[in-house]
Scaffold this motif. Structure first.
Motif, PDB file in Angstrom:
ATOM      1  N   LEU A  53       1.841   0.842   5.804  1.00 24.35           N
ATOM      2  CA  LEU A  53       2.316   1.939   4.956  1.00 24.35           C
ATOM      3  C   LEU A  53       3.781   2.288   5.200  1.00 24.35           C
ATOM      4  N   GLY A  54       4.251   2.042   6.404  1.00 25.43           N
ATOM      5  CA  GLY A  54       5.583   2.506   6.771  1.00 25.43           C
ATOM      6  C   GLY A  54       6.721   1.711   6.170  1.00 25.43           C
ATOM      7  N   LYS A  55       6.482   1.055   5.072  1.00 21.99           N
ATOM      8  CA  LYS A  55       7.517   0.239   4.432  1.00 21.99           C
ATOM      9  C   LYS A  55       8.282   1.061   3.381  1.00 21.99           C
ATOM     10  N   TYR A  77       0.823  -1.208   0.000  1.00 23.61           N
ATOM     11  CA  TYR A  77       0.000   0.000   0.000  1.00 23.61           C
ATOM     12  C   TYR A  77       0.863   1.266   0.000  1.00 23.61           C
ATOM     13  N   ASP A  78       0.404   2.253  -0.753  1.00 27.32           N
ATOM     14  CA  ASP A  78       1.011   3.584  -0.740  1.00 27.32           C
ATOM     15  C   ASP A  78       0.075   4.606  -0.090  1.00 27.32           C
ATOM     16  N   PHE A  79      -1.221   4.444  -0.333  1.00 22.87           N
ATOM     17  CA  PHE A  79      -2.251   5.295   0.257  1.00 22.87           C
ATOM     18  C   PHE A  79      -3.130   4.446   1.165  1.00 22.87           C
ATOM     19  N   HIS A 136       5.014   8.796  -2.412  1.00 22.92           N
ATOM     20  CA  HIS A 136       4.858   9.109  -1.004  1.00 22.92           C
ATOM     21  C   HIS A 136       3.838   8.179  -0.338  1.00 22.92           C
ATOM     22  N   LYS A 137       4.020   7.974   0.947  1.00 22.70           N
ATOM     23  CA  LYS A 137       3.040   7.255   1.754  1.00 22.70           C
ATOM     24  C   LYS A 137       2.041   8.274   2.302  1.00 22.70           C
ATOM     25  N   ARG A 183       9.585   2.968   0.173  1.00 23.40           N
ATOM     26  CA  ARG A 183       8.887   3.751  -0.852  1.00 23.40           C
ATOM     27  C   ARG A 183       9.184   3.199  -2.243  1.00 23.40           C
ATOM     28  N   LYS A 184       8.165   3.195  -3.087  1.00 27.27           N
ATOM     29  CA  LYS A 184       8.322   2.731  -4.467  1.00 27.27           C
ATOM     30  C   LYS A 184       8.856   3.857  -5.357  1.00 27.27           C
ATOM     31  N   ALA A 218       3.407   8.397   8.187  1.00 27.91           N
ATOM     32  CA  ALA A 218       3.164   8.603   6.750  1.00 27.91           C
ATOM     33  C   ALA A 218       3.850   9.895   6.325  1.00 27.91           C
ATOM     34  N   ASP A 219       4.123  10.018   5.021  1.00 29.47           N
ATOM     35  CA  ASP A 219       4.733  11.247   4.498  1.00 29.47           C
ATOM     36  C   ASP A 219       3.737  12.400   4.492  1.00 29.47           C
TER      37      ASP A 219
END
Length: 327
Positions: A162-164, A128-130, A175-176, A166-167, A195-196
């Motif tokens: 989410l805290g993994k 997940y990113d969002f 961004h997360k 970043r792609k 999160a960012d």
């Protein structure tokens, strides 16, 4: 045999099995969510409508998108109904669908994410990113021992994921992001995860994306966010809550307001969600998945707002799915 093993094996062993199966499925299908911006939606109500609205806004902005929801599954313009009878299908099915999205050129993927799916590690391998939080009410508690706090904590696992790492997609760092319904008393819990960016939406409380000047119409509902006017092509004031996260997601991904406006306006059908049935009859028929107190209230309030003066409202209720109603 499956039921017997569940009785004999401890819960930890069963959950470890689910985790291993999820990892195997992601490996088998080549970790497809790493190739797309992946948006998870969790909450008690509104997940399917939110997924459809996000898809509509991103597609209108030229971002090919797929999603997996309770009602329907889309890969770009292609749509099928969810035949798996689960919001989050099995791990191999989720990964297979995401691989099909990636192969079809989707740049974004939306995954409706449930507490039971999180409990069974179906989210493992979904990067997940969002993370979008819609709302939280006491429902589906049977899968969590009747404990509301456990239900809430389980949904938090999606945001913890989410805290993994970043792609990098299209040469850009993704961004997360956490997006939460500020009108929910539980918003603070989901916003406390790292999160960012953290953004909120609302109809009442101050937020980053607050709807005002709301008008219910016979063909949808109109509202404003700041100076921008929007109109939904589906009925129900409550659907504004489901559209606001889509506005935020699309804005973050660079979709201009004019395209977002078009996406929300042109989405006129979400299967089983305030779906208008028109067979030439002289009265309005609306089908909705409402199956608990607040959802039914929302439907009836919408009917009251749009019906002609002195017209009657007739409601027909069916049994709730998942064997939760005995008759």
């Amino acid at each position: 045999m499956k039921k017997l093993l569940k009785k004999l094996l401890p819960d930890r062993a069963i959950l470890f099995y689910h985790y291993c199966v999820a990892q195997l499925a992601a490996l088998l299908y080549g970790w497809p969510s790493k190739k797309m911006i992946t948006i998870g939606i969790t909450g008690t109500k509104g997940k399917t409508s939110t997924a459809n609205f996000i898809w509509a806004c991103l597609m209108a902005g030229g971002i090919k998108t797929g999603f997996i929801s309770t009602a329907n599954i889309r890969i770009g313009e292609s749509e099928v109904m969810n035949k798996y009878h689960m919001t989050m299908p099995g791990r191999f099915i989720i990964q297979k669908l995401m691989r099909e999205m990636a192969k079809a050129g989707c740049k974004a993927c939306v995954v409706e994410t449930t507490s039971e799916g999180l409990k069974q590690f179906r989210h493992v391998g979904v990067f997940y990113d969002f993370g979008v939080f819609t709302n939280l009410t006491p429902e589906h508690l049977q899968a969590h021992g009747g404990n509301f706090e456990e239900y809430k904590t389980m949904k938090g696992k999606m945001f913890a994921a989410l805290g993994k790492k970043r792609k990098i997609i299209g040469g850009k760092r993704v961004h997360k992001v956490i997006i939460a319904n500020r009108d929910s008393e539980h918003a603070a819990y989901f916003l406390h995860f790292p999160a960012d960016k953290k953004l909120t939406y609302s109809l009442d409380a101050p937020s980053n994306c607050r709807a005002k000047n709301i008008q219910e119409l016979t063909g949808g509902v109109s509202f404003e966010v700041g100076k921008q006017k929007y109109k939904l092509g589906v009925l129900g004031k409550f659907n504004i809550y489901n559209a606001l996260p889509a506005i935020l997601v699309a804005n973050l991904l660079g979709v201009p307001d004019s395209k977002i406006t078009r996406g929300l306006r042109d989405l006129t059908l979400i299967p089983g969600r305030m779906e208008v049935i028109n067979e030439g009859q002289k009265f309005t028929v609306i089908v909705d998945y409402a199956h608990e107190k607040q959802s039914i209230r929302n439907v009836l309030e919408t009917a009251k707002a749009i019906k002609p003066r002195r017209a009657k409202t007739i409601i027909l209720l069916g049994a709730e799915g998942g064997r939760r109603d005995s008759a």
